[in-house]
Design an enzyme around this catalytic site. Structure first.
Site, PDB file in Angstrom:
ATOM      1  N   HIS A 219       2.760   0.893 -15.612  1.00  0.00           N
ATOM      2  CA  HIS A 219       2.091   1.656 -14.548  1.00  0.00           C
ATOM      3  C   HIS A 219       2.787   1.423 -13.208  1.00  0.00           C
ATOM      4  CE1 HIS A 219      -1.126   3.341 -12.058  1.00  0.00           C
ATOM      5  NE2 HIS A 219      -1.208   2.194 -11.414  1.00  0.00           N
TER       6      HIS A 219
ATOM      7  N   THR B  28      -4.610  -0.268 -13.770  1.00  0.00           N
ATOM      8  CA  THR B  28      -4.381   0.805 -14.735  1.00  0.00           C
ATOM      9  C   THR B  28      -3.508   0.319 -15.881  1.00  0.00           C
ATOM     10  OG1 THR B  28      -4.457   2.324 -12.893  1.00  0.00           O
ATOM     11  CG2 THR B  28      -3.600   3.176 -14.967  1.00  0.00           C
TER      12      THR B  28
ATOM     13  N   GLU C  25      -8.859   1.146 -17.111  1.00  0.00           N
ATOM     14  CA  GLU C  25      -8.733  -0.301 -16.909  1.00  0.00           C
ATOM     15  C   GLU C  25      -9.714  -1.038 -17.822  1.00  0.00           C
ATOM     16  OE1 GLU C  25      -8.699  -1.742 -12.923  1.00  0.00           O
ATOM     17  OE2 GLU C  25      -7.892   0.110 -12.069  1.00  0.00           O
TER      18      GLU C  25
ATOM     19  N   ARG D 108       9.362   5.566  -4.742  1.00  0.00           N
ATOM     20  CA  ARG D 108      10.667   4.957  -4.430  1.00  0.00           C
ATOM     21  C   ARG D 108      11.573   5.100  -5.652  1.00  0.00           C
ATOM     22  NH1 ARG D 108       6.557   1.540  -3.454  1.00  0.00           N
ATOM     23  NH2 ARG D 108       6.927   0.675  -5.510  1.00  0.00           N
TER      24      ARG D 108
ATOM     25  N   TYR E  98      -3.216  -5.341 -11.051  1.00  0.00           N
ATOM     26  CA  TYR E  98      -2.131  -4.346 -11.190  1.00  0.00           C
ATOM     27  C   TYR E  98      -1.241  -4.848 -12.305  1.00  0.00           C
ATOM     28  CZ  TYR E  98       1.139  -1.072  -8.696  1.00  0.00           C
ATOM     29  OH  TYR E  98       1.937  -0.035  -8.284  1.00  0.00           O
TER      30      TYR E  98
ATOM     31  N   TYR F 265      -2.896   4.187   2.729  1.00  0.00           N
ATOM     32  CA  TYR F 265      -2.727   2.874   2.111  1.00  0.00           C
ATOM     33  C   TYR F 265      -1.760   1.945   2.837  1.00  0.00           C
ATOM     34  CZ  TYR F 265       1.812   3.052  -0.296  1.00  0.00           C
ATOM     35  OH  TYR F 265       3.147   3.055  -0.581  1.00  0.00           O
TER      36      TYR F 265
ATOM     37  N   GLN G  52      -5.250   8.283  -0.834  1.00  0.00           N
ATOM     38  CA  GLN G  52      -4.529   7.017  -0.993  1.00  0.00           C
ATOM     39  C   GLN G  52      -3.156   7.051  -0.328  1.00  0.00           C
ATOM     40  OE1 GLN G  52      -4.369   5.840  -5.127  1.00  0.00           O
ATOM     41  NE2 GLN G  52      -3.186   3.978  -4.746  1.00  0.00           N
TER      42      GLN G  52
END
Lengths: 448, 448
Positions: B153, B378, B220, B162, B148, B263, B259
């Protein structure tokens, strides 16, 4: 609906006895009704690991039995399955076959090993005492998926993080799972260094780096996938158990402090990937058929979505398997004391069944391959002393456990050995034992 | 500190030309300074997949070259590496060797393929046109880890979930990663059915079951691990790049609605495991040496903890690789229109370097094996139009993208092909191309 694994046959006959006398002892884990598979070699030898079947306190060396012609009198399905089992140092080729083939081989083994078998003499030469054997992970594990199937575990853990909202809204709908690390799965007897990593105390401004201070075990069952499915072709509930080769024990060691700092937003990673320990023997679903039971889902919980439902499996989709965790600390070992029980639970309390895990995992088209491995997730029961981890047993690390020798444990200390055991028991039936998954914590590597 | 991958040698000489004329074209992805590895066979044939090296618009068939004696005049390290590369249908054996061995083989290939080589005649017979080849995943991937590493991203995605706290507190300290699914990784050209699964709209009381409505791609880079480390033996930063065989492209297709519902608390699962597409060619770190650059970490961000730091890599631990995403819808295909660019970014904007990923992954003792695979996560750049997913480009699915032919896209439609491309470019240096990773969305399976 095809549910062949519910079928009982002559291999389940409780009156069967083996010419391997130790298999007939009342407390044997491996009576002739069990016949679990593993891979083994003589301890300390340079022999190749090879397939074996546990019988009493012995192992039937399958390639040796095949070489002795034991399977030549059986039908082609049996000979094919035996050939697949004997072809290498893992069970993947056997796992790639069908339940019919697995069943044929089990029937042959039952006939070969039962009292009165005409093959006793040549097969006796193919036995290796378990006390003289060492084991390897029984399959090349392509992918390892860990689930979260105990609602009691999910609720207790959730309470620690979110007292007002312990169970997340998706839990009763989704068999929650995540991908785990296959490379660090090892066989019982594994010794591993206490992991090192980043942690941040709740009241600290900055993270720090050092040995894990909240090292834990997790009591789980492992599920070895057989057969498999092509990418894009989900496995419906009616066929889901046909894709399960068998079950073993799994300790998914966990670094709780690393986990707390790293797991948002993508889930546990280094907190789990340093070691996972499994038991050597895979107990087949067919051996477990007499120990099936119904779902325990409360009546006022939501019913599973149709893709996760199957009326027959409501009655028989769960398994009555007793689960035990024991600890042997360094001090106990030095004193010659036996391991001490930490908890006793049962797999029947899981919220999601094996079939539901297979179907959910593949519903998006994900392909499973023979030798893939699932963890059940920590199997905690409804009572606090049935919890499958120290995090739960110690109330989030706040209430130390008092051991009989005066030691206390909140989390694991260096030198601690954790032993998982499981056995399917029913009145009037033989015990179907899983053996054990034992692992020991070594001190962290030096950071000097 | 050993950083052999920083070393430049004669294989990087910009004046080198190949006797394979197409490699000398100004816009060639595969000049003689690149020499990426893959596994291939003639399209539609029943040939075994085997190792090849891309040169211009051709592939050098490595086993054929070996059989022709091309490597016999080289030193033992080269012959050993060539032998490893030619031993089967995957590159794992070559990946299991050392950077010195990889470097020796690259040098040999550079000498064999450059203009004036004495081997031109026999090697010309070992070329297969790329236009006549098909490819396979170039390694047996033991474990796949997705990271990540783009802070852009992570921030953009975080804002959607959030708004007041877009970036989680651990991001600038921990190279966040999670285990991914290896079984569903396929090679460029993959066509996969739109996944089906459970989703729950934010305003819905109950989840529903059906085809994904928010299907996305993720741009990616993939990282193939070479060498490896034993369980319990972390790889320090100074050796981390020695464990990297090379880079490719990766599209980590994502079902955003699945997702969002699944998740918590253990991370993405079925939202990712239905398909992942990689490019056929692995570009080695040695080929990328001239395209290195420094970290882009802002001065007021926390410095990496010492275990993730290395002064030399601050100057050269990142890579200047241009990254492009294109779409070709069914309507474009029918109209004969070329794919349309969706974004253009650069790998140099990643927050964590390849070396940091290797070191972090192993700091707890986790073992990496040759052929293991990392995703970068990503790769979105700082500008909104550099985003590596539709979720970002469409502002969380709220602002449709207008395509040149009048179509709009919020998420992917059936028939859409997404093409990832990458190239390392510098003034005065040849382009080091990655080829492409293309994949196409098929309609969901029937649920009738």
């Amino acid at each position: 609906m095809s549910l062949p694994s519910l079928k009982m046959n002559e291999t389940h006959d409780t009156s069967l006895r083996s010419w391997v006398q130790s298999a007939n002892a009342e407390n044997s884990s491996f009576p002739i009704q069990n016949l679990p598979y593993g891979v083994f070699r003589r301890s300390g030898s340079e022999e190749a690991f090879r397939a074996g079947v546990a019988i009493g306190d012995q192992i039937l060396d399958l390639p040796a039995a095949q070489a002795a012609g034991a399977f030549s009198g059986f039908d082609e399905a049996t000979r094919t399955a035996a050939h697949a089992a004997c072809g290498g140092s893992s069970l993947n080729a056997l796992m790639a076959l069908t339940p019919a083939a697995w069943s044929a081989l089990r029937l042959a083994l039952s006939r070969l090993l039962r009292s009165g078998s005409a093959h006793q003499t040549e097969l006796a030469a193919c036995l290796v005492p378990q006390a003289q054997a060492e084991y390897d992970v029984p399959a090349v594990i392509g992918d390892y998926t860990d689930f979260y199937t105990s609602i009691h575990h999910a609720t207790t853990i959730g309470k620690l993080f979110r007292p007002d909202n312990p169970l997340l809204p998706n839990y009763k709908w989704v068999p929650i799972g995540y991908h785990g690390r296959a490379s660090s799965i090892a066989i019982s007897g594994q010794q591993f260094r206490r992991p090192v990593g980043q942690t941040k105390a709740p009241d600290a401004d900055l993270p720090t780096f050092g040995p894990c201070k909240r090292l834990d075990y997790e009591l789980e069952l492992g599920i070895f996938i057989g057969g498999g499915n092509a990418l894009g072709e989900p496995v419906p509930m009616a066929q889901a158990e046909d894709k399960v080769f068998g079950l073993c024990l799994l300790n998914d060691w966990s670094a709780r402090d690393v986990q707390a700092w790293e797991y948002q937003p993508l889930g546990p990673f280094l907190s789990k990937s340093f070691a996972s320990t499994i038991s050597p023997w895979i107990v087949t679903l067919e051996a477990l058929a007499p120990y099936r039971c119904g779902w325990t889902r409360p009546a006022d919980d939501p019913q599973p979505l149709p893709y996760l439902d199957a009326p027959t499996l409501r009655e028989s989709g769960a398994f009555d398997i007793e689960l035990e965790v024991l600890i042997q600390t360094a001090a106990m070992r030095e004193a010659g004391s036996a391991p001490e029980r930490l908890s006793l639970g049962n797999y029947r309390d899981a919220y999601w069944t094996v079939a539901q895990l297979v179907t959910h995992h593949t519903v998006n088209g994900c392909n499973l391959r023979p030798g893939d491995f699932f963890g059940s997730g920590t199997l905690s029961g409804p009572a606090p002393d049935q919890a499958g981890s120290l995090l739960e047993l110690s109330g989030g690390g706040k209430a130390p456990l008092n051991l009989a020798n005066g030691e206390k444990r909140v989390f694991l200390e260096d030198g601690d050995t954790i032993i998982l055991r499981a056995v399917a028991r029913r009145d009037g039936l033989p015990n179907i034992g899983f053996g054990e998954a034992a692992g020991t914590v070594l001190p962290a590597r030096s950071l000097a």
